[in-house]
Design a protein around this motif. Structure first.
Motif, PDB file in Angstrom:
ATOM      1  N   TYR A  14     -58.037   2.226  33.213  1.00 62.22           N
ATOM      2  CA  TYR A  14     -57.128   1.684  33.457  1.00 62.22           C
ATOM      3  C   TYR A  14     -57.167   0.265  33.210  1.00 62.22           C
ATOM      4  O   TYR A  14     -56.723  -0.666  34.189  1.00 62.22           O
ATOM      5  CB  TYR A  14     -56.839   1.973  35.142  1.00 62.22           C
ATOM      6  N   GLN A  19     -53.422   0.800  30.951  1.00 60.40           N
ATOM      7  CA  GLN A  19     -51.953   0.456  31.511  1.00 60.40           C
ATOM      8  C   GLN A  19     -50.983   0.832  30.651  1.00 60.40           C
ATOM      9  O   GLN A  19     -49.900   1.252  31.151  1.00 60.40           O
ATOM     10  CB  GLN A  19     -52.112  -1.005  32.314  1.00 60.40           C
ATOM     11  N   TYR A  20     -51.045   0.231  29.426  1.00 61.69           N
ATOM     12  CA  TYR A  20     -50.249   0.417  28.292  1.00 61.69           C
ATOM     13  C   TYR A  20     -49.765   1.833  27.990  1.00 61.69           C
ATOM     14  O   TYR A  20     -48.723   2.363  28.122  1.00 61.69           O
ATOM     15  CB  TYR A  20     -50.628  -0.408  27.112  1.00 61.69           C
ATOM     16  N   LYS A  23     -47.942   3.586  31.050  1.00 61.73           N
ATOM     17  CA  LYS A  23     -46.377   3.306  31.318  1.00 61.73           C
ATOM     18  C   LYS A  23     -45.565   3.901  30.146  1.00 61.73           C
ATOM     19  O   LYS A  23     -44.738   4.693  30.140  1.00 61.73           O
ATOM     20  CB  LYS A  23     -46.188   1.698  31.148  1.00 61.73           C
ATOM     21  N   ALA A  24     -46.392   4.124  28.887  1.00 62.71           N
ATOM     22  CA  ALA A  24     -45.662   4.802  27.797  1.00 62.71           C
ATOM     23  C   ALA A  24     -45.345   5.946  27.908  1.00 62.71           C
ATOM     24  O   ALA A  24     -44.689   6.741  27.579  1.00 62.71           O
ATOM     25  CB  ALA A  24     -46.366   4.393  26.530  1.00 62.71           C
ATOM     26  N   GLN A  26     -45.315   7.731  30.682  1.00 61.30           N
ATOM     27  CA  GLN A  26     -44.357   7.894  31.887  1.00 61.30           C
ATOM     28  C   GLN A  26     -42.984   7.884  31.455  1.00 61.30           C
ATOM     29  O   GLN A  26     -41.976   8.514  32.090  1.00 61.30           O
ATOM     30  CB  GLN A  26     -44.726   7.140  32.917  1.00 61.30           C
ATOM     31  N   GLU A  27     -42.698   7.084  30.377  1.00 57.79           N
ATOM     32  CA  GLU A  27     -41.332   6.703  29.794  1.00 57.79           C
ATOM     33  C   GLU A  27     -40.985   7.785  28.446  1.00 57.79           C
ATOM     34  O   GLU A  27     -40.034   7.909  28.366  1.00 57.79           O
ATOM     35  CB  GLU A  27     -41.364   5.392  29.070  1.00 57.79           C
ATOM     36  N   LYS A  47     -50.335   1.166  42.127  1.00 59.20           N
ATOM     37  CA  LYS A  47     -49.730   1.042  40.791  1.00 59.20           C
ATOM     38  C   LYS A  47     -49.673   2.430  40.345  1.00 59.20           C
ATOM     39  O   LYS A  47     -48.817   2.342  39.365  1.00 59.20           O
ATOM     40  CB  LYS A  47     -50.845   0.131  39.824  1.00 59.20           C
ATOM     41  N   ILE A  48     -50.135   3.311  40.905  1.00 59.07           N
ATOM     42  CA  ILE A  48     -50.156   4.753  40.295  1.00 59.07           C
ATOM     43  C   ILE A  48     -49.904   5.636  41.462  1.00 59.07           C
ATOM     44  O   ILE A  48     -50.445   5.394  42.745  1.00 59.07           O
ATOM     45  CB  ILE A  48     -51.453   5.089  39.675  1.00 59.07           C
TER      46      ILE A  48
END
Length: 280
Positions: A14, A19-20, A23-24, A26-27, A47-48
């Motif tokens: 992480y 982290q990138y 996020k990607a 999850q989107e 954060k998670i």
């Protein structure tokens, strides 16, 4: 899309790239995050989602991932790589680990039932190099990486040489086979390791590389790839291709900014190729 149709992704590491990716994922409409692991698990708190935090990496089979993505450190592959491949496809973000001959052999054996994926990253033209290697027409390959000294995370003598770089003059820290450089710069030379894997007829001992610390590179990481094919290299009549890739990068950053989206794109392609070792 029905959630049951989504590919379940486990992310190991992480840092900024991890982290990138989280996020990607999850989107994304096609992907589902099934776990995140980090060596220091407290970093993930707040954060998670707590249900997605994997505290003991050895418990990963319980979460049924389709693909495990390592963006942590080569040591993860040493410790868990073959185990990952028993349960899921595996994408290595740190292919420098494969400079270890014994580990490479074990992973190739483990990949007879699952897919071991290697992201192309900054290695421009990787598929073309692999095709030449398959045909036996690849005669030589050299990869040169140039970064600001503060962007290099080095071990041994190279660390001392890098710390001694002063002024504006570029310094060549290493010039030789890829295999010897990987353990000295495990976080910086994944592109070189991938080149050695793509150029399998040359391998880690045959592919040459140069690592340059350049104080003037405050905005870029530069990767040069030179390929030689059929013909007489010494006479200058051989096939020759020379590419130069400039990746925007803030001073001190290990990874250039263009690598993040490239890595995510590779992750999306890390499926459906069956067992074996694949560039993606």
């Amino acid at each position: 899309m029905n959630t049951s149709d989504r590919r379940r992704i486990g992310v190991v590491g992480y840092g900024e790239l991890g982290q990138y990716l989280v996020k990607a994922i999850q989107e994304s409409e096609n992907l589902e995050l099934c776990f995140v692991w980090n060596r220091t698990s407290s970093v993930l708190n707040g954060k998670i989602d707590e249900t997605l935090i994997l505290k003991d990496l050895s418990d990963f089979p319980e979460l049924n991932p389709d693909l495990i993505v390592e963006v942590a450190h080569p040591s993860i592959t040493h410790q868990y790589g073959t185990e990952f491949l028993k349960h899921a496809d595996f994408m290595m973000g740190s292919p420098t680990a494969l400079a270890d001959k014994e580990l490479e052999s074990k992973l190739r054996t483990a990949a007879t039932s699952r897919g071991l994926y290697l992201p192309s990253g900054a290695f421009w033209g990787g598929e073309d190099v692999r095709k030449m290697a398959d045909l036996g027409t690849l005669k030589a390959l050299c990869v040169t990486m140039k970064k600001h000294p503060s962007s290099l995370r080095l071990n041994g003598d190279l660390r001392a040489r890098n710390e001694a770089v002063v002024g504006d003059n570029a310094v060549e820290l290493y010039n030789g086979p890829v295999r010897q450089l990987c353990p000295l710069a495990p976080n910086n030379v994944n592109t070189m390791a991938l080149a050695a894997l793509a150029a399998h007829n040359l391998g880690f001992d045959g592919v040459q590389c140069k690592l340059v610390a350049d104080p003037k590179l405050t905005d870029w990481h530069i990767v040069e790839v030179e390929v030689w094919g059929p013909g007489d290299i010494s006479a200058g009549t051989a096939f020759h291709c020379h590419t130069i890739r400039r990746n925007p990068a803030q001073i001190g950053k290990v990874t250039g900014s263009a690598t993040y989206s490239s890595f995510f794109s590779s992750m999306n392609r890390a499926c459906g190729k069956g067992h074996g070792v694949h560039l993606c």
